[in-house]
Write a protein that holds these residues in place. Structure first.
Motif, PDB file in Angstrom:
ATOM      1  N   LEU A 149      17.169  72.600  72.693  1.00  0.00           N
ATOM      2  CA  LEU A 149      16.643  73.409  73.803  1.00  0.00           C
ATOM      3  C   LEU A 149      15.362  72.790  74.356  1.00  0.00           C
ATOM      4  O   LEU A 149      15.189  72.656  75.579  1.00  0.00           O
ATOM      5  N   LYS A 150      14.469  72.389  73.462  1.00  0.00           N
ATOM      6  CA  LYS A 150      13.214  71.768  73.906  1.00  0.00           C
ATOM      7  C   LYS A 150      13.483  70.456  74.648  1.00  0.00           C
ATOM      8  O   LYS A 150      12.809  70.151  75.633  1.00  0.00           O
ATOM      9  N   GLY A 151      14.473  69.698  74.198  1.00  0.00           N
ATOM     10  CA  GLY A 151      14.858  68.475  74.903  1.00  0.00           C
ATOM     11  C   GLY A 151      15.343  68.787  76.313  1.00  0.00           C
ATOM     12  O   GLY A 151      15.001  68.096  77.274  1.00  0.00           O
ATOM     13  N   TYR A 152      16.143  69.848  76.430  1.00  0.00           N
ATOM     14  CA  TYR A 152      16.633  70.277  77.752  1.00  0.00           C
ATOM     15  C   TYR A 152      15.468  70.666  78.659  1.00  0.00           C
ATOM     16  O   TYR A 152      15.424  70.280  79.825  1.00  0.00           O
ATOM     17  N   LEU A 153      14.532  71.433  78.115  1.00  0.00           N
ATOM     18  CA  LEU A 153      13.388  71.878  78.916  1.00  0.00           C
ATOM     19  C   LEU A 153      12.516  70.696  79.342  1.00  0.00           C
ATOM     20  O   LEU A 153      12.060  70.631  80.487  1.00  0.00           O
ATOM     21  N   LYS A 154      12.270  69.773  78.430  1.00  0.00           N
ATOM     22  CA  LYS A 154      11.450  68.596  78.769  1.00  0.00           C
ATOM     23  C   LYS A 154      12.125  67.744  79.840  1.00  0.00           C
ATOM     24  O   LYS A 154      11.463  67.237  80.742  1.00  0.00           O
ATOM     25  N   ALA A 155      13.439  67.594  79.731  1.00  0.00           N
ATOM     26  CA  ALA A 155      14.174  66.802  80.713  1.00  0.00           C
ATOM     27  C   ALA A 155      14.208  67.478  82.086  1.00  0.00           C
ATOM     28  O   ALA A 155      14.387  66.818  83.101  1.00  0.00           O
ATOM     29  N   ASN A 156      14.042  68.779  82.094  1.00  0.00           N
ATOM     30  CA  ASN A 156      14.080  69.556  83.339  1.00  0.00           C
ATOM     31  C   ASN A 156      12.737  70.213  83.635  1.00  0.00           C
ATOM     32  O   ASN A 156      12.681  71.299  84.201  1.00  0.00           O
ATOM     33  N   ILE A 157      11.665  69.536  83.271  1.00  0.00           N
ATOM     34  CA  ILE A 157      10.327  70.113  83.398  1.00  0.00           C
ATOM     35  C   ILE A 157       9.977  70.459  84.844  1.00  0.00           C
ATOM     36  O   ILE A 157       9.234  71.401  85.095  1.00  0.00           O
ATOM     37  N   LYS A 158      10.545  69.746  85.796  1.00  0.00           N
ATOM     38  CA  LYS A 158      10.272  70.080  87.205  1.00  0.00           C
ATOM     39  C   LYS A 158      10.835  71.461  87.562  1.00  0.00           C
ATOM     40  O   LYS A 158      10.285  72.139  88.420  1.00  0.00           O
ATOM     41  N   ASP A 159      11.906  71.870  86.888  1.00  0.00           N
ATOM     42  CA  ASP A 159      12.470  73.210  87.110  1.00  0.00           C
ATOM     43  C   ASP A 159      11.746  74.282  86.293  1.00  0.00           C
ATOM     44  O   ASP A 159      11.863  75.468  86.589  1.00  0.00           O
ATOM     45  N   PHE A 160      11.043  73.833  85.244  1.00  0.00           N
ATOM     46  CA  PHE A 160      10.361  74.771  84.351  1.00  0.00           C
ATOM     47  C   PHE A 160       8.909  74.348  84.146  1.00  0.00           C
ATOM     48  O   PHE A 160       8.498  74.028  83.026  1.00  0.00           O
ATOM     49  N   PRO A 161       8.098  74.350  85.208  1.00  0.00           N
ATOM     50  CA  PRO A 161       6.706  73.909  85.069  1.00  0.00           C
ATOM     51  C   PRO A 161       5.888  74.830  84.157  1.00  0.00           C
ATOM     52  O   PRO A 161       4.848  74.419  83.652  1.00  0.00           O
ATOM     53  N   GLU A 162       6.387  76.023  83.894  1.00  0.00           N
ATOM     54  CA  GLU A 162       5.685  76.955  83.009  1.00  0.00           C
ATOM     55  C   GLU A 162       5.813  76.545  81.535  1.00  0.00           C
ATOM     56  O   GLU A 162       5.052  77.008  80.687  1.00  0.00           O
ATOM     57  N   TYR A 163       6.806  75.700  81.235  1.00  0.00           N
ATOM     58  CA  TYR A 163       7.016  75.262  79.853  1.00  0.00           C
ATOM     59  C   TYR A 163       5.936  74.250  79.486  1.00  0.00           C
ATOM     60  O   TYR A 163       5.727  73.262  80.182  1.00  0.00           O
ATOM     61  N   LYS A 164       5.261  74.507  78.396  1.00  0.00           N
ATOM     62  CA  LYS A 164       4.181  73.633  77.926  1.00  0.00           C
ATOM     63  C   LYS A 164       4.571  73.066  76.566  1.00  0.00           C
ATOM     64  O   LYS A 164       4.266  73.638  75.525  1.00  0.00           O
ATOM     65  N   PRO A 165       5.279  71.913  76.566  1.00  0.00           N
ATOM     66  CA  PRO A 165       5.774  71.361  75.299  1.00  0.00           C
ATOM     67  C   PRO A 165       4.684  70.971  74.317  1.00  0.00           C
ATOM     68  O   PRO A 165       4.930  70.869  73.125  1.00  0.00           O
ATOM     69  N   CYS A 166       3.458  70.765  74.808  1.00  0.00           N
ATOM     70  CA  CYS A 166       2.388  70.360  73.904  1.00  0.00           C
ATOM     71  C   CYS A 166       1.800  71.555  73.143  1.00  0.00           C
ATOM     72  O   CYS A 166       1.097  71.382  72.162  1.00  0.00           O
ATOM     73  N   CYS A 167       2.104  72.758  73.595  1.00  0.00           N
ATOM     74  CA  CYS A 167       1.578  73.956  72.920  1.00  0.00           C
ATOM     75  C   CYS A 167       2.473  74.298  71.743  1.00  0.00           C
ATOM     76  O   CYS A 167       3.678  74.431  71.894  1.00  0.00           O
ATOM     77  N   LYS A 168       1.895  74.452  70.591  1.00  0.00           N
ATOM     78  CA  LYS A 168       2.668  74.850  69.413  1.00  0.00           C
ATOM     79  C   LYS A 168       2.360  76.311  69.145  1.00  0.00           C
ATOM     80  O   LYS A 168       1.372  76.654  68.525  1.00  0.00           O
ATOM     81  N   SER A 169       3.226  77.170  69.678  1.00  0.00           N
ATOM     82  CA  SER A 169       2.972  78.600  69.568  1.00  0.00           C
ATOM     83  C   SER A 169       3.556  79.206  68.294  1.00  0.00           C
ATOM     84  O   SER A 169       3.258  80.324  67.948  1.00  0.00           O
ATOM     85  N   CYS A 170       4.428  78.473  67.614  1.00  0.00           N
ATOM     86  CA  CYS A 170       5.001  78.994  66.373  1.00  0.00           C
ATOM     87  C   CYS A 170       5.477  77.833  65.511  1.00  0.00           C
ATOM     88  O   CYS A 170       5.628  76.718  65.990  1.00  0.00           O
ATOM     89  N   ASN A 171       5.711  78.103  64.280  1.00  0.00           N
ATOM     90  CA  ASN A 171       6.130  77.078  63.333  1.00  0.00           C
ATOM     91  C   ASN A 171       7.628  77.210  63.079  1.00  0.00           C
ATOM     92  O   ASN A 171       8.049  78.071  62.326  1.00  0.00           O
ATOM     93  N   LEU A 172       8.403  76.354  63.716  1.00  0.00           N
ATOM     94  CA  LEU A 172       9.850  76.352  63.512  1.00  0.00           C
ATOM     95  C   LEU A 172      10.246  74.997  62.943  1.00  0.00           C
ATOM     96  O   LEU A 172      10.704  74.122  63.648  1.00  0.00           O
ATOM     97  N   GLU A 173      10.051  74.834  61.651  1.00  0.00           N
ATOM     98  CA  GLU A 173      10.395  73.600  60.980  1.00  0.00           C
ATOM     99  C   GLU A 173      11.451  73.877  59.932  1.00  0.00           C
ATOM    100  O   GLU A 173      11.590  74.999  59.448  1.00  0.00           O
ATOM    101  N   LYS A 174      12.180  72.841  59.568  1.00  0.00           N
ATOM    102  CA  LYS A 174      13.274  73.005  58.615  1.00  0.00           C
ATOM    103  C   LYS A 174      12.770  73.452  57.247  1.00  0.00           C
ATOM    104  O   LYS A 174      11.661  73.143  56.845  1.00  0.00           O
ATOM    105  N   ILE A 175      13.640  74.179  56.570  1.00  0.00           N
ATOM    106  CA  ILE A 175      13.400  74.626  55.202  1.00  0.00           C
ATOM    107  C   ILE A 175      14.291  73.781  54.300  1.00  0.00           C
ATOM    108  O   ILE A 175      15.466  73.573  54.595  1.00  0.00           O
TER     109      ILE A 175
END
Length: 181
Positions: A149-175
């Motif tokens: 999903l993040k890859g999709y958003l980054k590739a389409n950042i012009k459509d989603f300028p509100e998306y800030k990939p550099c902001c880490k708002s939560c910890n979603l890492e593998k267990i």
């Protein structure tokens, strides 16, 4: 809501009748969808984009910049290869939202709150076991789908300028499992 209880049918299966003393499985599951779907979306998309998505879902308009985000679409990944994001909803009923909810739902069902503390329900003709492996599997699939999903958003950042990939708002890492032999 974006997903419904039909997304809990394979490895993230939710048992039927009364798995919790406080509500039926379906009632509890619907409560968890209502509670955790917005949390997941805000965590991954950020507050601003998740708010805009919610507004769009309440009142769809055209042209629709959210179509690919919700239903999936192709994108060119950062390495230059063509990739596919399957969407938040799809015919395969595999969504990172469902895996996120399943993890939290199963964690909640592990014990029962009583006036004398947390208890594990003892049932007839069965032995209690850990749900940890299924939770870990659901969480790790959610992480993989979220990375897509993040890859999709980054590739389409012009459509989603509100998306800030550099902001880490939560910890979603593998267990990873701890194996005891």
């Amino acid at each position: 809501m974006i997903i419904d209880n039909s997304y809990f049918n394979t490895y993230s299966k939710v048992a039927g009748a009364k798995t919790n003393l406080y509500c039926s499985s379906l009632d509890c599951l619907n409560e968890f969808i209502e509670r955790y779907e917005p949390k997941y979306l805000e965590c991954v998309l950020g507050y601003e984009l998740s708010k805009l998505l919610k507004e769009y879902l309440a009142n769809p308009t055209s042209p629709n910049r959210f179509e690919g985000l919700v239903n999936g679409g192709e994108y060119v990944a950062c390495c230059g290869s063509l990739s596919y994001w399957s969407g938040l909803v799809n015919d395969e009923k595999e969504s990172p939202i469902a895996n996120y909810i399943y993890f939290h739902y199963q964690r909640f069902l592990q014990t029962q709150s009583t006036i004398v503390g947390e208890k594990i329900v003892n049932s007839e003709n069965s032995i209690n076991t850990s749900i940890a492996y299924k939770q870990m599997e659901a969480w790790n699939i959610m992480v993989d789908l979220t990375d897509n999903l993040k890859g999709y958003l980054k590739a389409n950042i012009k459509d989603f300028p509100e998306y800030k990939p550099c902001c880490k708002s939560c910890n979603l890492e593998k267990i990873y499992p701890i194996l005891n032999y």
